[in-house]
Enzyme design. Sequence first.
Site, short mmCIF file in Angstrom:
data_model
loop_
_atom_site.label_atom_id
_atom_site.label_comp_id
_atom_site.label_asym_id
_atom_site.label_seq_id
_atom_site.Cartn_x
_atom_site.Cartn_y
_atom_site.Cartn_z
N LYS A 18 10.44 -9.48 -5.68
CA LYS A 18 11.39 -8.16 -5.90
C LYS A 18 11.57 -8.73 -7.38
O LYS A 18 11.40 -7.72 -8.54
CB LYS A 18 12.65 -8.42 -5.32
CG LYS A 18 12.34 -7.17 -4.25
CD LYS A 18 10.94 -6.26 -4.08
CE LYS A 18 10.96 -5.47 -2.90
NZ LYS A 18 9.89 -4.60 -3.12
N TYR B 298 11.92 -12.65 -0.81
CA TYR B 298 11.40 -11.84 -0.42
C TYR B 298 12.45 -11.22 -1.59
O TYR B 298 11.47 -10.92 -2.82
CB TYR B 298 12.59 -10.72 0.61
CG TYR B 298 12.99 -9.55 0.75
CD1 TYR B 298 11.75 -8.62 0.89
CD2 TYR B 298 13.71 -9.23 -0.45
CE1 TYR B 298 11.86 -6.78 0.73
CE2 TYR B 298 13.62 -7.85 -0.10
CZ TYR B 298 12.58 -6.95 -0.09
OH TYR B 298 13.40 -5.53 -0.42
N ASP C 130 -4.39 -0.72 3.22
CA ASP C 130 -3.79 -2.13 3.10
C ASP C 130 -3.12 -2.44 1.87
O ASP C 130 -4.11 -2.20 0.83
CB ASP C 130 -4.46 -3.69 3.57
CG ASP C 130 -3.47 -4.35 4.04
OD1 ASP C 130 -2.45 -4.62 3.21
OD2 ASP C 130 -4.29 -5.87 4.58
N SER D 104 14.27 -4.76 -5.79
CA SER D 104 15.19 -4.80 -4.76
C SER D 104 16.93 -5.19 -5.61
O SER D 104 16.27 -5.77 -7.13
CB SER D 104 15.11 -5.22 -3.77
OG SER D 104 16.45 -5.37 -3.10
N1 LIG Z 1 16.01 -0.88 3.17
C1 LIG Z 1 16.27 -1.64 2.45
O1 LIG Z 1 17.34 -1.76 2.45
C2 LIG Z 1 15.75 -2.14 0.64
C3 LIG Z 1 16.54 -2.82 -0.40
C4 LIG Z 1 15.46 -2.90 -1.16
C5 LIG Z 1 14.60 -2.36 -1.47
N2 LIG Z 1 13.99 -2.25 -0.73
C6 LIG Z 1 11.80 -1.58 -0.71
O2 LIG Z 1 12.10 -0.71 -0.57
C7 LIG Z 1 11.10 -0.36 -0.17
C8 LIG Z 1 11.19 0.98 1.20
O3 LIG Z 1 11.93 -0.19 2.33
P1 LIG Z 1 11.84 0.57 3.80
O4 LIG Z 1 13.39 -0.40 4.25
O5 LIG Z 1 11.96 2.19 3.77
O6 LIG Z 1 10.59 0.16 4.82
P2 LIG Z 1 10.56 -0.35 5.62
O7 LIG Z 1 9.83 -0.99 6.13
O8 LIG Z 1 11.07 1.18 6.58
O9 LIG Z 1 9.16 0.91 5.36
C9 LIG Z 1 7.83 0.64 4.82
C10 LIG Z 1 6.36 0.76 4.88
O10 LIG Z 1 6.31 0.47 3.73
C11 LIG Z 1 4.08 0.79 5.37
N3 LIG Z 1 3.83 -0.57 5.33
C12 LIG Z 1 3.75 -2.18 4.77
N4 LIG Z 1 3.05 -3.17 4.49
C13 LIG Z 1 1.81 -2.19 4.24
C14 LIG Z 1 0.72 -2.78 3.40
N5 LIG Z 1 0.30 -3.80 3.67
N6 LIG Z 1 0.15 -1.79 3.61
C15 LIG Z 1 0.50 -0.48 3.35
N7 LIG Z 1 2.25 0.27 4.39
C16 LIG Z 1 2.23 -0.77 4.62
C17 LIG Z 1 5.15 0.20 6.62
O11 LIG Z 1 4.38 0.90 7.28
C18 LIG Z 1 5.89 1.72 6.47
O12 LIG Z 1 5.70 2.65 6.81
C19 LIG Z 1 10.24 -1.81 0.54
O13 LIG Z 1 9.41 -2.22 -1.11
C20 LIG Z 1 11.46 -2.63 -0.18
O14 LIG Z 1 11.33 -3.96 -0.36
C21 LIG Z 1 14.48 -1.77 0.90
#
Ligand SMILES: NC(=O)c1ccc[n+]([C@@H]2O[C@H](COP(=O)([O-])OP(=O)(O)OC[C@H]3O[C@@H](n4cnc5c(N)ncnc54)[C@H](O)[C@@H]3O)[C@@H](O)[C@H]2O)c1
Length: 251
Positions: free
Chosen positions: A151, A147, A54, A134
């Site tokens: 970031k 959110y 976590d 982000s």
């Molecule tokens: N998808 C997008 O459009 C987007 C855009 C900008 C930034 N991001 C950032 O990129 C990163 C990845 O995004 P994504 O879309 O692949 O997310 P996602 O939700 O698809 O995957 C996130 C992963 O993080 C894990 N996770 C969440 N909380 C956790 C914790 N407390 N401890 C350990 N693991 C944990 C989840 O189990 C999951 O496997 C994130 O930081 C997100 O904010 C994503």
Amino acid sequence: MTKVAIITGGAQGIGEAAARRLAKDGFKVAILDFNLDLAKEVADSIDGFAVKVDVSDRESFFQAVEKVVEKYGHLDVLINNAGVAPSGPLMAMRQNDLDKAYAVNAGGVLWGMQAAAEQFIKQGNGGKIINAASQAGVVGNIGIGLYGSTKFAVRGLTQTAARELAEHKITVNAYAPGSALTPMIKKSAEEISQQSGQTPDEVLDMFAKGVTLGRLAQPEDIANVISFLASEDANYITGQTIIVDGGTVFH
Ligand SMILES: NC(=O)c1ccc[n+]([C@@H]2O[C@H](COP(=O)([O-])OP(=O)(O)OC[C@H]3O[C@@H](n4cnc5c(N)ncnc54)[C@H](O)[C@@H]3O)[C@@H](O)[C@H]2O)c1
């Protein structure tokens, strides 16, 4: 010596794509995730290592990094990718939304940087830390303000850590994705569709409209930049946030 990378949140989405890409690049990859079952599936498919963590819990993060060092002997790169994405207008946000978003998105990055830097300093050869920011952490976006603010915090932590850790040959950078097609963005689209009356696909189309390149990102588009930041080619870059959003914000 084979390089070792840790990716948090590597069980799915951008983290999974980055894990697969870094394995192809020749890294030994450790996936640290809350979801151990999914993390194991990805790890098994790339001959990697899965550890439950976590990231919002400092002790849990330090223990997980220790397990990776026990298994592989050293550490070269940490990718602080795990994150959560509360959505909704600022006026709708409550205490638990604030606590969780900051504990995971900002706290997780802080604890990860500490755990990795401690190991890098012990090894004495520097290292690379790469944090998930982000596009919403570069400009304020309607509907994901809380959110986005976490970031903005990630970019601040990245800049200060770059300055504080440079004497140990540690670089610290961030990537700022626009909307990438992952479980996270699909969940956000569903939540927004419930409020707006659009279908989730219509919401995703709306996201794509603001993108100069005319499409949302695939997780691999983001993994390409993570791969670059983890490589020797990025040795002279620190404290930066690389925007990977198909041309949505221009800074
Ligand atoms: N998808 C997008 O459009 C987007 C855009 C900008 C930034 N991001 C950032 O990129 C990163 C990845 O995004 P994504 O879309 O692949 O997310 P996602 O939700 O698809 O995957 C996130 C992963 O993080 C894990 N996770 C969440 N909380 C956790 C914790 N407390 N401890 C350990 N693991 C944990 C989840 O189990 C999951 O496997 C994130 O930081 C997100 O904010 C994503």
